[in-house]
Design a protein around this motif. Structure first.
Motif, mmCIF file in Angstrom:
data_model
loop_
_atom_site.group_PDB
_atom_site.id
_atom_site.type_symbol
_atom_site.label_atom_id
_atom_site.label_comp_id
_atom_site.label_asym_id
_atom_site.label_seq_id
_atom_site.Cartn_x
_atom_site.Cartn_y
_atom_site.Cartn_z
ATOM 1 N N ALA A 1 6.968 -15.122 -1.860
ATOM 2 C CA ALA A 1 8.052 -15.934 -1.317
ATOM 3 C C ALA A 1 9.334 -15.153 -1.040
ATOM 4 O O ALA A 1 10.160 -15.605 -0.244
ATOM 5 N N GLU A 2 9.522 -13.986 -1.663
ATOM 6 C CA GLU A 2 10.708 -13.192 -1.368
ATOM 7 C C GLU A 2 10.502 -12.283 -0.164
ATOM 8 O O GLU A 2 11.460 -11.682 0.326
ATOM 9 N N ASN A 3 9.266 -12.172 0.317
ATOM 10 C CA ASN A 3 8.980 -11.317 1.471
ATOM 11 C C ASN A 3 8.489 -12.108 2.669
ATOM 12 O O ASN A 3 7.877 -11.549 3.580
ATOM 13 N N ILE A 4 8.750 -13.403 2.666
ATOM 14 C CA ILE A 4 8.416 -14.267 3.795
ATOM 15 C C ILE A 4 9.710 -14.909 4.287
ATOM 16 O O ILE A 4 10.451 -15.508 3.512
ATOM 17 N N MET A 5 9.982 -14.765 5.579
ATOM 18 C CA MET A 5 11.171 -15.349 6.184
ATOM 19 C C MET A 5 10.770 -16.569 7.004
ATOM 20 O O MET A 5 9.769 -16.538 7.738
ATOM 21 N N LEU A 6 11.529 -17.651 6.871
ATOM 22 C CA LEU A 6 11.286 -18.871 7.644
ATOM 23 C C LEU A 6 12.168 -18.807 8.886
ATOM 24 O O LEU A 6 13.387 -18.873 8.795
ATOM 25 N N LEU A 7 11.542 -18.674 10.046
ATOM 26 C CA LEU A 7 12.288 -18.304 11.254
ATOM 27 C C LEU A 7 12.835 -19.487 12.031
ATOM 28 O O LEU A 7 13.649 -19.297 12.912
ATOM 29 N N PHE B 1 15.804 -11.330 11.091
ATOM 30 C CA PHE B 1 15.094 -12.576 10.812
ATOM 31 C C PHE B 1 15.992 -13.629 10.160
ATOM 32 O O PHE B 1 15.522 -14.711 9.806
ATOM 33 N N GLY B 2 17.261 -13.333 9.947
ATOM 34 C CA GLY B 2 18.160 -14.304 9.347
ATOM 35 C C GLY B 2 18.121 -14.276 7.833
ATOM 36 O O GLY B 2 17.678 -13.307 7.217
ATOM 37 N N ASN B 3 18.573 -15.362 7.223
ATOM 38 C CA ASN B 3 18.729 -15.409 5.767
ATOM 39 C C ASN B 3 17.765 -16.358 5.064
ATOM 40 O O ASN B 3 17.829 -16.497 3.837
ATOM 41 N N ASP B 4 16.890 -17.013 5.821
ATOM 42 C CA ASP B 4 16.053 -18.053 5.209
ATOM 43 C C ASP B 4 14.772 -17.466 4.635
ATOM 44 O O ASP B 4 13.673 -17.642 5.171
ATOM 45 N N ARG B 5 14.926 -16.752 3.517
ATOM 46 C CA ARG B 5 13.731 -16.351 2.780
ATOM 47 C C ARG B 5 13.076 -17.591 2.198
ATOM 48 O O ARG B 5 13.743 -18.533 1.774
ATOM 49 N N MET B 6 11.766 -17.572 2.147
ATOM 50 C CA MET B 6 11.035 -18.705 1.593
ATOM 51 C C MET B 6 11.501 -19.011 0.167
ATOM 52 O O MET B 6 11.693 -20.181 -0.195
ATOM 53 N N ARG B 7 11.707 -17.986 -0.635
ATOM 54 C CA ARG B 7 12.153 -18.194 -2.025
ATOM 55 C C ARG B 7 13.476 -18.948 -2.069
ATOM 56 O O ARG B 7 13.631 -19.935 -2.801
ATOM 57 N N ASP B 8 14.454 -18.496 -1.290
ATOM 58 C CA ASP B 8 15.775 -19.123 -1.304
ATOM 59 C C ASP B 8 15.720 -20.536 -0.721
ATOM 60 O O ASP B 8 16.386 -21.449 -1.209
ATOM 61 N N TRP B 9 14.919 -20.684 0.335
ATOM 62 C CA TRP B 9 14.795 -22.007 0.956
ATOM 63 C C TRP B 9 14.264 -23.027 -0.049
ATOM 64 O O TRP B 9 14.760 -24.146 -0.151
ATOM 65 N N LEU B 10 13.255 -22.620 -0.806
ATOM 66 C CA LEU B 10 12.663 -23.556 -1.760
ATOM 67 C C LEU B 10 13.588 -23.826 -2.943
ATOM 68 O O LEU B 10 13.525 -24.900 -3.539
ATOM 69 N N ASP B 11 14.441 -22.872 -3.290
ATOM 70 C CA ASP B 11 15.450 -23.145 -4.311
ATOM 71 C C ASP B 11 16.358 -24.291 -3.872
ATOM 72 O O ASP B 11 16.766 -25.132 -4.685
ATOM 73 N N ASP B 12 16.677 -24.327 -2.568
ATOM 74 C CA ASP B 12 17.579 -25.345 -2.033
ATOM 75 C C ASP B 12 16.850 -26.587 -1.546
ATOM 76 O O ASP B 12 17.466 -27.653 -1.432
ATOM 77 N N HIS B 13 15.554 -26.462 -1.223
ATOM 78 C CA HIS B 13 14.785 -27.581 -0.667
ATOM 79 C C HIS B 13 13.447 -27.695 -1.419
ATOM 80 O O HIS B 13 12.375 -27.481 -0.838
ATOM 81 N N PRO B 14 13.471 -28.032 -2.698
ATOM 82 C CA PRO B 14 12.231 -28.050 -3.486
ATOM 83 C C PRO B 14 11.179 -29.019 -2.952
ATOM 84 O O PRO B 14 9.978 -28.805 -3.160
ATOM 85 N N ALA B 15 11.596 -30.050 -2.235
ATOM 86 C CA ALA B 15 10.629 -31.010 -1.690
ATOM 87 C C ALA B 15 9.773 -30.392 -0.590
ATOM 88 O O ALA B 15 8.724 -30.946 -0.235
#
Length: 329
Positions: free
Chosen positions: A189-195, A92-106
């Motif tokens: 958010a750590e168990n959801i991947m943004l595909l 599923f790649g590396n874009d976990r929801m948690r990490d994505w929101l750390d980098d893209h809070p908006a």
């Protein structure tokens, strides 16, 4: 040099990935280990090692197959050897929801809206072929607080009264969770991947091996009262409304059940994080307890929790509730 588990090369060869480069990935709070495989042509896959006797990948496989057969987005299973603890899945790649929101809070609201909509879609399905989330399970989980947290704080508490209070408040929940929905139990958010490389992308699901059939509010609590990241209270409220719109539930009973299951889950997590420190030597989870306790206090304020709230008032001193992440030496 990181030592790879015995049997890895044999399994990957049988799965057709003998020429793949193996990259170990960070693990979680279990005995499972994860690896990314990459072939010379750039194709990738995820390898999970869940070795017996501590782990058993059969439940993961059972739930994954059901989710995929019913239109949900679990990783495709590429190869499996449950007896030896090996599972090869789609990457599923590396874009976990948690990490994505750390980098893209908006993108926070958009990501949570998509996660809530995925949950509503799951709840529109008939419940899966899984065991029930019954009173015995709720009680056993809630008891983790008195079994681990209270002793760690040096407290002698009324464990029998605690159990009785939970049984009293949860009985109405059980009556309202029939026929029930599939509950993933760790939907956050750590168990959801943004595909799709954006916040509103399809939600890839992971870490669902403990699925049961229970109440639709449980996974909503897991998502919106996240132990691992701060979810603003106004966003939590907005997402409850968003869920109600997509799932067709918008009554006071559902809100009461949300608070009841929030309190039950948060009490459980406080116990689990304490156990991870005291039994398993993993103190990093202690730093998350204040966040969990704050959510627990909000849940306990709901009138439906009055018997449980009264127990906390009598048994957990105010100073410990204010300094809930610290234990005596």
């Amino acid at each position: 040099m990181i030592e790879l588990p015995e049997g890895l090369a044999d399994f990957t060869a049988r799965a057709g990935w003998a020429d793949a480069r193996v990259e170990p990935l960070p693990g979680d709070a279990s005995f499972r280990r994860y690896f990314r495989l990459e072939r010379p042509d750039g194709a990738t896959a995820m390898l999970m090692h869940a070795p017996p006797p501590h782990e058993d990948p059969a439940p993961f496989l059972h739930v994954a197959h059901w989710l995929n057969e019913n239109g949900m987005r679990a990783p495709a299973i590429l190869a499996e050897d449950a007896a030896q603890g090996w599972v090869l899945t789609e990457d599923f790649g590396n874009d976990r929801m948690r990490d994505w929101l750390d980098d893209h809070p908006a993108d926070e609201r958009a990501a949570y809206e998509a996660a809530v909509e995925a949950l509503a879609a799951l709840h529109r399905l008939p419940p899966g072929p899984f065991a029930p989330y019954d009173m015995a399970v709720y009680a056993r989980e809630a008891a983790l607080l008195t079994e681990w947290y209270c002793p760690a704080q040096g407290l002698e508490v009324d464990a029998a009264g605690y159990a009785a209070a939970w049984e009293e408040v949860l009985a109405p929940v059980l009556s309202r969770q029939t026929p029930g929905v599939t509950v993933l139990r760790d939907y956050h958010a750590e168990n959801i991947m943004l595909l799709g490389g954006k916040a509103s992308a399809p939600q890839g699901l992971i870490d669902f091996q403990d699925a049961l059939v229970g109440h639709p509010a449980y996974d909503l609590v897991s998502l919106l009262q996240d132990a691992r990241r701060d979810v603003p209270v106004d966003l939590e409220t907005a997402m409850l409304v968003h869920y109600a719109h997509h799932a067709g539930v918008a009554d006071d009973e559902f809100i009461a059940d949300y608070a009841l299951l929030g309190a039950q889950r948060n009490a459980k997590i406080v116990g689990i994080f304490t156990r991870l420190d005291r039994r398993d030597g993993k103190p990093k989870y202690l730093g998350m307890i204040p966040r969990v306790w704050a959510a627990l206090e909000r849940d306990l304020a709901h009138p439906a929790l009055e018997p449980v709230a009264r127990w906390f008032d009598v048994n957990i001193p105010d100073d410990l509730r204010a300094a809930n992440g610290a234990f005596p030496a």
